[in-house]
Design a protein around this motif. Structure first.
Motif, PDB file in Angstrom:
ATOM      1  N   LEU A 198       0.738  -1.256  -0.040  1.00 19.14           N
ATOM      2  CA  LEU A 198       0.049  -0.149  -0.015  1.00 19.14           C
ATOM      3  C   LEU A 198       1.063   1.318  -0.045  1.00 19.14           C
ATOM      4  N   LEU A 199       1.802   1.324   0.917  1.00 21.32           N
ATOM      5  CA  LEU A 199       2.868   2.457   0.893  1.00 21.32           C
ATOM      6  C   LEU A 199       3.484   2.556  -0.451  1.00 21.32           C
ATOM      7  N   LEU A 200       3.970   1.531  -0.955  1.00 23.52           N
ATOM      8  CA  LEU A 200       4.751   1.870  -2.324  1.00 23.52           C
ATOM      9  C   LEU A 200       3.542   2.409  -3.460  1.00 23.52           C
ATOM     10  N   VAL A 201       2.564   1.791  -3.313  1.00 23.43           N
ATOM     11  CA  VAL A 201       1.601   2.260  -4.463  1.00 23.43           C
ATOM     12  C   VAL A 201       1.187   3.750  -4.281  1.00 23.43           C
ATOM     13  N   ALA A 202       0.908   4.133  -3.017  1.00 24.86           N
ATOM     14  CA  ALA A 202       0.460   5.446  -2.703  1.00 24.86           C
ATOM     15  C   ALA A 202       1.922   6.478  -3.103  1.00 24.86           C
ATOM     16  N   LYS A 203       2.908   6.122  -2.783  1.00 20.66           N
ATOM     17  CA  LYS A 203       4.294   6.860  -3.185  1.00 20.66           C
ATOM     18  C   LYS A 203       4.325   6.835  -4.666  1.00 20.66           C
ATOM     19  N   LEU A 268      -6.694   8.606  -9.672  1.00 24.82           N
ATOM     20  CA  LEU A 268      -6.677   7.728 -10.984  1.00 24.82           C
ATOM     21  C   LEU A 268      -5.538   6.783 -10.893  1.00 24.82           C
ATOM     22  N   LEU A 269      -4.539   7.140 -10.721  1.00 24.46           N
ATOM     23  CA  LEU A 269      -3.153   5.956 -10.673  1.00 24.46           C
ATOM     24  C   LEU A 269      -3.273   5.214  -9.705  1.00 24.46           C
ATOM     25  N   PHE A 270      -3.711   5.750  -8.432  1.00 24.54           N
ATOM     26  CA  PHE A 270      -3.691   4.847  -7.371  1.00 24.54           C
ATOM     27  C   PHE A 270      -4.963   3.694  -7.503  1.00 24.54           C
ATOM     28  N   THR A 271      -6.142   3.912  -8.109  1.00 22.73           N
ATOM     29  CA  THR A 271      -7.138   3.017  -8.428  1.00 22.73           C
ATOM     30  C   THR A 271      -6.388   2.072  -9.371  1.00 22.73           C
ATOM     31  N   TRP A 272      -5.895   2.410 -10.387  1.00 26.16           N
ATOM     32  CA  TRP A 272      -5.544   1.464 -11.317  1.00 26.16           C
ATOM     33  C   TRP A 272      -4.360   0.755 -10.912  1.00 26.16           C
ATOM     34  N   SER A 609      15.601   1.673  -9.638  1.00 23.60           N
ATOM     35  CA  SER A 609      14.842   2.503  -8.571  1.00 23.60           C
ATOM     36  C   SER A 609      13.273   1.888  -8.091  1.00 23.60           C
ATOM     37  N   SER A 610      12.811   2.112  -7.202  1.00 27.30           N
ATOM     38  CA  SER A 610      11.556   1.701  -6.809  1.00 27.30           C
ATOM     39  C   SER A 610      10.227   2.283  -7.510  1.00 27.30           C
TER      40      SER A 610
END
Length: 664
Positions: A198-203, A268-272, A609-610
């Protein structure tokens, strides 16, 4: 992938349900995600007021419609991920290869679809934000008289931002192999994997949204008037003279506008990305295949039969993963592998599993050997003919050699891999240049010149260094012939042909050949052409080991089974295949060590890079090298000096002694 393999039982019964479960969870996570987005957009001094506005929006007609559209977009995104995913990435060897992937008709259609879905999500975000972003048109007055509706440019710029972010996301997915699904080394529960992501997706969503909005503002500043005028003509809208145009510096220097654009892109990017992460978690979940079945109709679902089926690739990868896990953690299932068939007393399970694993190792070994034969071990291109010196230009300027360009680095199974080559190979890419037999642009006149220089002796007409002879050994000569005559025989390709003496090239063919050489020489001097066709760093090496996760599991499965057979194999079925297993591992280690000694191959993993891309394929060759050495040590430490009784070649026995003495 779905339509091509829908007849496979595993796709119907397992993969489809896993994909549907991931999409369902992504839809269920939309209400809390939308609520968080609403709270961040409409920050109020009193939290109770914010919660009441959120509840009123979610129960309104526009709120329900926007939620339905978000669910439809999420389902469509999940279907596209399911349609395009792969467990073996496609590695582009040059910039022109990446451009070819971006311009592929299928990807162009997918990009357009992402643009449409981005507009829909942006409209839902506009409804959620409300205020000046809610409507496309509003009533305006001119000269104190009621006039037509005016264009709300704030709503328009938000919709176009959604289209731009969707298109950027599609390009980003191709460049960074977003459709590649990698398998985690450590097995975890789905909840723990999702919680850790979750944290990686949000970042990643926030950072990529900031990058995309920055580029979008620059594009809108230059070309923003084109869609604005087109929308006005299409819907018969006017432009209010009292409002500032947003394609100006003053209009774009609105911090509130930039903040809401960035939040909408992040949403938008978070939901995808949540949909993508859930799909990866569900699709790579371990699956336990039965080792043997009592019923005949279920034999095709057993592990030995599944391992021998190359399609679909996800099925083979999950079967190899299950083999690695059972060989390490399941004594009961290992006993089924070592068991004998009744009646007959044959180890069919072990024979099928060991044969397939050794076939995988032999396939990779052959692929590496074929690749090594096409490049020089000292970093230089192979000579045009064995025993002849390389042609060098007399001037000090660097010349550009021609070759054939492979847009991508293919890795067919069961056939030798074609070495990536370069159209305009520079001295930096010389190791990728193939021998002249594979060079379709090599000049026949140049070949005849090389043949005339040879003339039965490597020292004909010139003084050459003996080092040239060491780099190009005469493999076609026999020891008896060399000793008797004192000079090597000509290879079959160099034998003089009487018919070629009277051959006269066609004038038209010679003219076309000269023109082609001139065009190639002209293009090779252009900086842009050289930039597009030059090899990407280590692309060929990454392509060679792109499917090495399967070989890593095969090595782990074989080595753990051999280790367990020392105390669990009561019938001795494993010891019969021990010489071939050790030979296949030692041959692969020799090929891998030779590959890492190439000048263009790096010896250490590159720090990546992450991000939401899967860079695991960039380090697979290093993981394979470590897994191979660990597998051999696992066998040698278990059997010890008993391996001295195993029948193998002298070279393999010498290398095996290094492992027994812990010197490798």
């Amino acid at each position: 992938m779905f339509f091509a393999e829908q007849s496979c039982w595993f796709v119907r019964k397992v993969i489809c349900w896993r994909a549907a479960a991931s999409i369902a969870w992504a839809v269920l996570l939309l209400p809390p995600t939308t609520a968080v987005f609403f709270i961040v957009c409409r920050l109020r001094l009193f939290p109770i007021q914010t919660l009441s506005e959120c509840l009123s929006l979610m129960t309104s007609g526009s709120g329900i419609l926007s939620f339905v559209l978000l669910c439809a977009v999420t389902i469509m995104v999940g279907f596209l991920i399911f349609e395009c995913y792969t467990v073996i990435p496609t590695v582009a060897c040059s910039k022109i290869a990446v451009l070819g992937q971006l311009l592929h008709p299928r990807h162009v259609a997918t990009s357009m679809l992402h643009c449409v879905m981005g507009i829909i999500v942006a409209w839902c975000a506009a409804v959620t934000i409300g205020g000046r972003y809610e409507m496309l048109a509003y009533p305006c007055a001119r000269d104190n008289v009621s006039a037509r509706a005016c264009l709300n440019e704030y709503h328009l710029i938000l919709l176009l931002a959604g289209a731009f972010v969707g298109f950027s996301h599609s390009l980003f997915g191709v460049v960074h192999n977003m459709n590649y699904v990698s398998f985690h080394t450590v097995q975890q529960y789905k909840y723990l994997r999702f919680k850790g992501s979750l944290l990686l997706v949000a970042k990643c969503s926030a950072s990529q949204a900031l990058y995309s909005i920055r580029n979008y503002i620059l594009v809108y500043f230059i070309l923003g008037h084109i869609p604005r005028e087109w929308i006005c003509k299409m819907f018969h809208l006017d432009l209010s003279s009292s409002t500032c145009r947003l394609d100006t510096i003053g209009g774009l220097l609105d911090l509130s506008l930039f903040y809401h654009l960035w939040l909408s892109a992040t949403f938008l990017l978070f939901t995808w990305y949540i949909t993508l992460v859930l799909f990866r978690i569900f699709i790579t979940e371990g699956y336990s295949f039965p080792v043997q079945s009592t019923f005949t109709e279920d034999v095709h679902q057993c592990l030995p039969r599944v391992l021998s089926d190359p399609h679909p690739a996800i099925l083979k990868f999950l079967a190899l993963q299950d083999l690695a896990l059972l060989s390490q953690h399941s004594p009961l299932r290992r006993g089924e592998v070592f068991s004998l068939s009744q009646p007959g007393g044959h180890p069919h399970n072990w024979n099928a599993i060991s044969k397939e694993c050794q076939s995988l190792l032999a396939d990779l070994t052959q692929r590496l050997v074929t690749y090594h034969d096409s490049v020089a071990t000292n970093g230089r291109a192979k000579s045009l003919s064995s025993g002849s010196s390389e042609l060098k230009s007399s001037s000090g300027s660097s010349s550009v050699s021609s070759g054939v360009e492979d847009l991508t680095c293919p890795m067919p199974r069961g056939a030798p891999i074609k070495t990536p080559e370069s159209v305009f190979s520079s001295p930096r890419t010389a190791p990728f240049t193939p021998p002249y037999q594979n060079n379709f642009f090599s000049s026949p006149g140049l070949r005849r010149l090389t043949m005339s220089v040879y003339q039965g002796s490597p020292w004909h007409g010139s003084v050459q260094s003996p080092h040239v002879m060491r780099r190009a050994p005469k493999l076609w000569s026999t020891p008896t012939e060399s000793q008797s005559s004192g000079s090597p025989l000509l290879p079959p390709t160099m034998m003089p042909n009487p018919k070629q003496d009277h051959y006269q090239p066609n004038l038209l063919a010679q003219f076309l050949h000269n023109r082609k050489e001139q065009v190639k020489s002209f293009l090779s001097k252009r900086v842009l052409i050289a930039y597009l066709f030059n090899k990407l760093p280590e692309a060929s090496s990454e392509a060679l080991f792109a499917d090495s996760q399967a070989h890593i599991w095969a090595l782990e499965g074989l080595s753990y089974l051999v280790q367990a057979s020392f105390s669990e194999d009561h019938f001795g079925v494993v010891q019969t295949a021990l010489p071939s297993i050790l030979s296949s591992m030692l041959l692969l280690q020799e090929a891998v060590d030779r590959h890492f000694k190439l000048p263009h191959a790096s010896t250490k993993p590159v720090r990546t890079s992450s991000g939401m891309g899967e860079p695991a394929y960039k380090t697979l060759r290093f993981a394979l090298r470590a897994a191979l050495k660990t597998a051999i040590y696992r066998i040698t430490t278990t059997f010890g000096d008993h391996l001295n009784a195993v029948h193998m070649s002298a070279e393999h026995r010498k290398r095996l002694q290094l492992f027994l003495q812990y010197k490798e």
